[in-house]
Design a protein around this motif. Structure first.
Motif, PDB file in Angstrom:
ATOM      1  N   HIS A 100       0.836  -1.201   0.000  1.00  0.00           N
ATOM      2  CA  HIS A 100       0.000   0.000   0.000  1.00  0.00           C
ATOM      3  C   HIS A 100       0.868   1.247   0.000  1.00  0.00           C
ATOM      4  O   HIS A 100       2.066   1.203   0.301  1.00  0.00           O
ATOM      5  CB  HIS A 100      -0.918   0.021   1.227  1.00  0.00           C
ATOM      6  CG  HIS A 100      -0.157   0.129   2.517  1.00  0.00           C
ATOM      7  ND1 HIS A 100       0.513  -0.939   3.075  1.00  0.00           N
ATOM      8  CD2 HIS A 100       0.070   1.178   3.343  1.00  0.00           C
ATOM      9  CE1 HIS A 100       1.104  -0.554   4.179  1.00  0.00           C
ATOM     10  NE2 HIS A 100       0.866   0.741   4.368  1.00  0.00           N
ATOM     11  N   ASP A 102       0.420   4.821   2.054  1.00  0.00           N
ATOM     12  CA  ASP A 102      -0.393   5.179   3.219  1.00  0.00           C
ATOM     13  C   ASP A 102      -1.598   6.045   2.837  1.00  0.00           C
ATOM     14  O   ASP A 102      -1.454   7.136   2.286  1.00  0.00           O
ATOM     15  CB  ASP A 102       0.464   5.915   4.261  1.00  0.00           C
ATOM     16  CG  ASP A 102       1.426   4.961   4.966  1.00  0.00           C
ATOM     17  OD1 ASP A 102       1.122   3.751   5.041  1.00  0.00           O
ATOM     18  OD2 ASP A 102       2.473   5.441   5.444  1.00  0.00           O
ATOM     19  N   TRP A 252       9.853   7.918   4.261  1.00  0.00           N
ATOM     20  CA  TRP A 252       9.642   7.552   2.868  1.00  0.00           C
ATOM     21  C   TRP A 252       8.633   8.456   2.183  1.00  0.00           C
ATOM     22  O   TRP A 252       7.835   9.137   2.823  1.00  0.00           O
ATOM     23  CB  TRP A 252       9.245   6.093   2.707  1.00  0.00           C
ATOM     24  CG  TRP A 252       7.902   5.702   3.248  1.00  0.00           C
ATOM     25  CD1 TRP A 252       6.718   5.693   2.576  1.00  0.00           C
ATOM     26  CD2 TRP A 252       7.611   5.204   4.564  1.00  0.00           C
ATOM     27  NE1 TRP A 252       5.702   5.224   3.391  1.00  0.00           N
ATOM     28  CE2 TRP A 252       6.233   4.922   4.615  1.00  0.00           C
ATOM     29  CE3 TRP A 252       8.392   4.970   5.716  1.00  0.00           C
ATOM     30  CZ2 TRP A 252       5.616   4.421   5.763  1.00  0.00           C
ATOM     31  CZ3 TRP A 252       7.772   4.479   6.851  1.00  0.00           C
ATOM     32  CH2 TRP A 252       6.400   4.216   6.867  1.00  0.00           C
ATOM     33  N   HIS A 259       4.644   0.160   0.197  1.00  0.00           N
ATOM     34  CA  HIS A 259       5.407  -0.607   1.176  1.00  0.00           C
ATOM     35  C   HIS A 259       4.567  -1.717   1.771  1.00  0.00           C
ATOM     36  O   HIS A 259       3.344  -1.770   1.579  1.00  0.00           O
ATOM     37  CB  HIS A 259       6.004   0.306   2.249  1.00  0.00           C
ATOM     38  CG  HIS A 259       4.991   1.124   2.991  1.00  0.00           C
ATOM     39  ND1 HIS A 259       4.438   2.276   2.476  1.00  0.00           N
ATOM     40  CD2 HIS A 259       4.411   0.949   4.205  1.00  0.00           C
ATOM     41  CE1 HIS A 259       3.572   2.776   3.348  1.00  0.00           C
ATOM     42  NE2 HIS A 259       3.533   1.992   4.388  1.00  0.00           N
ATOM     43  N   ARG A 274       4.624   6.173  14.423  1.00  0.00           N
ATOM     44  CA  ARG A 274       4.518   6.678  13.054  1.00  0.00           C
ATOM     45  C   ARG A 274       3.977   8.097  13.028  1.00  0.00           C
ATOM     46  O   ARG A 274       2.991   8.410  13.703  1.00  0.00           O
ATOM     47  CB  ARG A 274       3.614   5.787  12.198  1.00  0.00           C
ATOM     48  CG  ARG A 274       3.870   6.030  10.704  1.00  0.00           C
ATOM     49  CD  ARG A 274       2.879   5.305   9.841  1.00  0.00           C
ATOM     50  NE  ARG A 274       1.643   6.059   9.760  1.00  0.00           N
ATOM     51  CZ  ARG A 274       0.583   5.682   9.043  1.00  0.00           C
ATOM     52  NH1 ARG A 274       0.614   4.561   8.372  1.00  0.00           N
ATOM     53  NH2 ARG A 274      -0.502   6.421   9.014  1.00  0.00           N
TER      54      ARG A 274
HETATM   55 FE   LIG Z   1       1.864   1.941   5.778  1.00  0.00          FE
END
Ligand SMILES: [Fe+2]
Length: 282
Positions: A100, A102, A252, A259, A274
């Motif tokens: 995916h 994000d 990223w 990813h 995150r």
């Molecule tokens: Fe992710």
């Protein structure tokens, strides 16, 4: 503090050395790191051990901090998600456990994400990224023709009402989702090939988690095309795989990569924090 950028594969990912992200962050460092991210798509910083407040500051080197819907953030940190899988969570899925980009289904998806590793298993729990620029450039002509100038439909399938899991499965895992939201079922059309605003390079922008079909085609008609695209994109030549150590920080670009979180560490705790960032104002 001049960073040394060392690519980890021939197509994406670079380790940034010679930088202490707990030290002052001069403007020139931000510029150097943004240039490195545009060139390499994923940046790895070993041994940083950042506090959450510091992770937020480092995230802001790349763009304004985002507060994302659908994932329940930390109680006192609305912009930080605790990506936790506990040792006793066996046999289930894992957050990010399929390819995916994000939250690509949002009207304005995060342009990039940042993960900071606190606890990692002794083995396993790697993350894999695929370079969607390199994959696009190497597409066979017939696949390129299938996506050129075409839109792709994205929806928040795992979070929406139409696809939500049964209520008794919604809060079992450490990562808490606000599932069942009809807004997540809204279909949004995005270009199947986007042009990166900073590098000008073109990237495929479809992923198997949130892209349901190509514009103008049914899901059934789209499926073989999307399957061929994904099989192409995740060829090892376009991927890098990262073995986490506690204290690592990874940044990223969601526009040029997808990813995958490898779920092969049942029986061990894994905790990362995150954050995500938006595009920098022009
Ligand atoms: Fe992710």
């Amino acid at each position: 503090m001049t960073p040394t950028i060392e690519p980890v594969t021939g197509t994406l990912g670079a380790e940034v050395r010679g930088v202490d992200l707990n030290a002052p962050l001069p403007t020139a460092l931000g510029e150097a790191l943004r240039a490195a991210l545009a060139a390499h798509h994923v940046l790895f910083f070993r041994g940083q051990h950042l506090e959450i407040a510091r992770q937020k500051q480092v995230t802001e080197l790349f763009g304004p901090l985002l507060t994302l819907p659908y994932v329940v953030p930390m109680a006192d940190e609305p912009q930080v998600i605790r990506v936790l899988k506990k040792a006793e969570e066996r046999g289930g899925g894992v957050f990010g456990g399929n390819w995916h980009s994000d939250f690509s289904f949002l009207e304005t998806p995060p342009v990039g994400s940042v993960l900071s590793a606190v606890t990692v298993p002794p083995y396993g729990g790697d993350t894999v990224w695929a370079n969607m620029v390199a994959a696009y450039e190497a597409l066979p002509a017939e696949l390129k023709a299938a996506v050129e100038g075409r839109g792709a439909i994205h929806t928040g399938k795992p979070y929406g009402a139409a696809h939500a899991p049964p209520p008794d499965q919604r809060s079992g895992a450490s990562i808490r989702m606000t599932r069942g939201d009809p807004e997540a079922d809204r279909e949004r059309v995005k270009p199947a090939v986007l042009t990166h605003p900073e590098s000008g390079r073109r990237a495929l922008f479809v992923n198997p988690t949130y892209t349901t079909r190509l514009e103008g085609l049914s899901e059934a008609a789209s499926e073989p095309i999307l399957a061929a695209l994904y099989a192409h994109c995740i060829r090892p030549e376009f991927c890098c795989r990262y073995r986490w150590q506690a204290g690592d920080l990874v940044v990223w670009d969601n526009r040029t990569t997808m990813h995958y979180a490898v779920n092969d560490y049942d029986g061990f705790d894994r905790l990362l924090y995150r954050t995500a960032f938006a595009a920098r104002p022009a």
